[in-house]
Design a protein around this motif. Structure first.
Motif, PDB file in Angstrom:
ATOM      1  N   ALA A 147       0.806  -1.221   0.000  1.00  0.00           N
ATOM      2  CA  ALA A 147       0.000   0.000   0.000  1.00  0.00           C
ATOM      3  C   ALA A 147       0.839   1.271   0.000  1.00  0.00           C
ATOM      4  O   ALA A 147       0.374   2.322  -0.454  1.00  0.00           O
ATOM      5  CB  ALA A 147      -0.936  -0.008   1.209  1.00  0.00           C
ATOM      6  N   ASP A 148       2.078   1.201   0.502  1.00  0.00           N
ATOM      7  CA  ASP A 148       2.925   2.394   0.555  1.00  0.00           C
ATOM      8  C   ASP A 148       3.738   2.611  -0.718  1.00  0.00           C
ATOM      9  O   ASP A 148       4.398   3.639  -0.864  1.00  0.00           O
ATOM     10  CB  ASP A 148       3.896   2.310   1.741  1.00  0.00           C
ATOM     11  N   LEU A 149       3.711   1.645  -1.636  1.00  0.00           N
ATOM     12  CA  LEU A 149       4.542   1.782  -2.838  1.00  0.00           C
ATOM     13  C   LEU A 149       4.168   2.993  -3.691  1.00  0.00           C
ATOM     14  O   LEU A 149       5.057   3.718  -4.158  1.00  0.00           O
ATOM     15  CB  LEU A 149       4.466   0.504  -3.662  1.00  0.00           C
ATOM     16  N   PRO A 150       2.863   3.264  -3.932  1.00  0.00           N
ATOM     17  CA  PRO A 150       2.543   4.414  -4.792  1.00  0.00           C
ATOM     18  C   PRO A 150       3.103   5.737  -4.278  1.00  0.00           C
ATOM     19  O   PRO A 150       3.645   6.527  -5.050  1.00  0.00           O
ATOM     20  CB  PRO A 150       1.008   4.416  -4.818  1.00  0.00           C
ATOM     21  N   VAL A 151       2.995   5.994  -2.973  1.00  0.00           N
ATOM     22  CA  VAL A 151       3.504   7.267  -2.465  1.00  0.00           C
ATOM     23  C   VAL A 151       5.026   7.293  -2.493  1.00  0.00           C
ATOM     24  O   VAL A 151       5.638   8.343  -2.727  1.00  0.00           O
ATOM     25  CB  VAL A 151       2.947   7.568  -1.056  1.00  0.00           C
ATOM     26  N   CYS A 152       5.665   6.143  -2.294  1.00  0.00           N
ATOM     27  CA  CYS A 152       7.123   6.100  -2.381  1.00  0.00           C
ATOM     28  C   CYS A 152       7.583   6.298  -3.817  1.00  0.00           C
ATOM     29  O   CYS A 152       8.653   6.866  -4.062  1.00  0.00           O
ATOM     30  CB  CYS A 152       7.645   4.782  -1.825  1.00  0.00           C
ATOM     31  N   LEU A 153       6.798   5.841  -4.772  1.00  0.00           N
ATOM     32  CA  LEU A 153       7.114   6.102  -6.172  1.00  0.00           C
ATOM     33  C   LEU A 153       7.013   7.590  -6.478  1.00  0.00           C
ATOM     34  O   LEU A 153       7.800   8.127  -7.256  1.00  0.00           O
ATOM     35  CB  LEU A 153       6.170   5.311  -7.082  1.00  0.00           C
ATOM     36  N   ALA A 154       6.031   8.255  -5.870  1.00  0.00           N
ATOM     37  CA  ALA A 154       5.885   9.701  -6.086  1.00  0.00           C
ATOM     38  C   ALA A 154       7.113  10.443  -5.572  1.00  0.00           C
ATOM     39  O   ALA A 154       7.623  11.369  -6.210  1.00  0.00           O
ATOM     40  CB  ALA A 154       4.626  10.217  -5.402  1.00  0.00           C
ATOM     41  N   GLY A 155       7.614  10.042  -4.401  1.00  0.00           N
ATOM     42  CA  GLY A 155       8.866  10.591  -3.890  1.00  0.00           C
ATOM     43  C   GLY A 155       8.823  12.050  -3.490  1.00  0.00           C
ATOM     44  O   GLY A 155       9.871  12.684  -3.389  1.00  0.00           O
ATOM     45  N   ARG A 156       7.650  12.591  -3.258  1.00  0.00           N
ATOM     46  CA  ARG A 156       7.526  14.000  -2.871  1.00  0.00           C
ATOM     47  C   ARG A 156       6.356  14.111  -1.892  1.00  0.00           C
ATOM     48  O   ARG A 156       5.539  13.197  -1.792  1.00  0.00           O
ATOM     49  CB  ARG A 156       7.295  14.887  -4.096  1.00  0.00           C
ATOM     50  N   PRO A 157       6.229  15.216  -1.156  1.00  0.00           N
ATOM     51  CA  PRO A 157       5.137  15.328  -0.196  1.00  0.00           C
ATOM     52  C   PRO A 157       3.779  15.136  -0.870  1.00  0.00           C
ATOM     53  O   PRO A 157       3.482  15.757  -1.892  1.00  0.00           O
ATOM     54  CB  PRO A 157       5.289  16.748   0.357  1.00  0.00           C
ATOM     55  N   MET A 158       2.964  14.260  -0.278  1.00  0.00           N
ATOM     56  CA  MET A 158       1.670  13.934  -0.849  1.00  0.00           C
ATOM     57  C   MET A 158       0.631  13.806   0.259  1.00  0.00           C
ATOM     58  O   MET A 158       0.928  13.391   1.378  1.00  0.00           O
ATOM     59  CB  MET A 158       1.720  12.598  -1.612  1.00  0.00           C
ATOM     60  N   GLN A 159      -0.602  14.147  -0.084  1.00  0.00           N
ATOM     61  CA  GLN A 159      -1.738  13.864   0.783  1.00  0.00           C
ATOM     62  C   GLN A 159      -2.250  12.482   0.378  1.00  0.00           C
ATOM     63  O   GLN A 159      -2.581  12.256  -0.787  1.00  0.00           O
ATOM     64  CB  GLN A 159      -2.828  14.923   0.607  1.00  0.00           C
ATOM     65  N   MET A 160      -2.281  11.557   1.292  1.00  0.00           N
ATOM     66  CA  MET A 160      -2.592  10.164   0.997  1.00  0.00           C
ATOM     67  C   MET A 160      -3.918   9.768   1.634  1.00  0.00           C
ATOM     68  O   MET A 160      -4.193  10.094   2.781  1.00  0.00           O
ATOM     69  CB  MET A 160      -1.483   9.248   1.517  1.00  0.00           C
ATOM     70  N   ALA A 161      -4.742   9.033   0.871  1.00  0.00           N
ATOM     71  CA  ALA A 161      -6.022   8.548   1.374  1.00  0.00           C
ATOM     72  C   ALA A 161      -6.239   7.131   0.849  1.00  0.00           C
ATOM     73  O   ALA A 161      -5.345   6.530   0.256  1.00  0.00           O
ATOM     74  CB  ALA A 161      -7.153   9.483   0.954  1.00  0.00           C
ATOM     75  N   GLY A 162      -7.460   6.598   1.075  1.00  0.00           N
ATOM     76  CA  GLY A 162      -7.723   5.214   0.724  1.00  0.00           C
ATOM     77  C   GLY A 162      -6.865   4.309   1.578  1.00  0.00           C
ATOM     78  O   GLY A 162      -6.640   4.565   2.760  1.00  0.00           O
ATOM     79  N   ILE A 163      -6.360   3.232   0.987  1.00  0.00           N
ATOM     80  CA  ILE A 163      -5.422   2.372   1.713  1.00  0.00           C
ATOM     81  C   ILE A 163      -3.983   2.768   1.401  1.00  0.00           C
ATOM     82  O   ILE A 163      -3.040   2.080   1.799  1.00  0.00           O
ATOM     83  CB  ILE A 163      -5.652   0.881   1.378  1.00  0.00           C
TER      84      ILE A 163
END
Length: 301
Positions: A147-163
């Motif tokens: 579940a954390d892979l998408p935000v780690c791919l983004a590699g920049r500050p992100m607002q995260m929701a869902g799972i």
């Protein structure tokens, strides 16, 4: 090759940085029928992390070095290898690469070390193999691994929701420094979620850009980490870590990241952060301590 992947000439050996993921706040907002919890979190990254090196090879291999390599010695199938196989299957290319993981971050520590390693592997292999997935396809591959892979791919500050798969750009964050502290004790994420007994929290995405580190600390203080209480019950030393960080003179905010056990202190400048890290390391020689800047524009080269 899938429709969303395009070819380009493969490259030589490349390196990819796997930055520590920090949940500046984390609210648990609900639970799906399949048992996965819904989250609301402001995710950022620190300028400390693991390193992935990928190079040409006749087969797929993984070597692990670095100060925390021993923590992964017993793993039968590292996420790095799973990421390589997933990308190769999606791209329709042979899964052939010599991969080296330099493991600097503690394992099972709430700062996305494994997910960051998987994301860095995907980025590096895209360059090595000469494939160019679009962001949607790469995020889909990442989500299949964790579940954390998408935000780690983004590699920049992100607002995260869902799972973890629903991402939106975060407001601009100000320059700041972090001190990361882990008591070198792993903590199971499923166990922490299972131990959680509180009601669900409301979403509270950050609105507007804090002007400086003090304003960021004030905004974060209005939010929290809903997993801290169950994590401390399971591993009381987390409370000791939080108290030790909060006791540093220049600390603006002390908080646990993710499901623990790593905690962080927010500082306005490098001098305060590095002095705090020095004092924490002197007082707790058995803890992992690192001072690093808050990455505000992205970790990718």
């Amino acid at each position: 090759m899938t429709q969303s992947l395009s070819s380009r000439p493969a490259g030589d050996a490349v390196e990819s940085f796997a930055a520590a993921k920090i949940n500046l706040y984390l609210h648990v907002t609900g639970r799906r029928d399949d048992g996965y919890h819904l989250l609301d979190s402001l995710v950022a990254f620190a300028g400390v992390g693991d390193l992935i090196r990928v190079g040409p090879s006749d087969d797929l291999s993984l070597a692990i070095d670095g100060p925390n390599a021993g923590s992964l010695a017993a793993e039968p199938d590292n996420i790095v290898l799973r990421a390589a196989r997933a990308l190769a299957a999606a791209a329709g290319v042979p899964a052939k690469a010599a991969i080296t993981l330099t493991k600097r971050l503690p394992v099972a520590s709430g700062i996305g070390g494994g997910s960051a390693d998987g994301a860095a592997t995907l980025r590096g292999l895209c360059r090595l193999w000469g494939v160019s997935p679009d962001e949607t396809e790469l995020a889909r591959i990442g989500l299949s691994l964790g579940a954390d892979l998408p935000v780690c791919l983004a590699g920049r500050p992100m607002q995260m929701a869902g799972i973890g798969e629903v991402l939106a750009a975060a407001p601009n964050l100000p320059p700041a420094w972090l001190v990361l502290v882990n008591p070198r004790v792993g903590l199971s994420t499923p166990a922490v979620f299972k131990a959680r007994q509180a009601v669900f929290s409301a979403q509270a995405p950050l609105v507007g850009s804090p002007s400086d580190a003090h304003a960021l600390a004030s905004a974060l203080a209005e939010r929290g980490n809903d997993l801290t209480e169950p994590a401390v019950r399971l591993l009381p030393v987390i409370g000791d870590v939080l108290a030790a960080i909060a006791g540093q003179p220049s600390c603006l905010l002390a908080r646990m990241s993710g499901s623990g056990a790593t905690c962080f202190g927010l500082f306005a400048d490098r001098t305060g952060a590095e002095e705090a890290a020095r004092q924490l390391a002197l007082g707790h020689a058995d803890w992992w301590v690192a001072a690093a800047p808050l990455v505000i524009r992205g970790t990718q080269v």
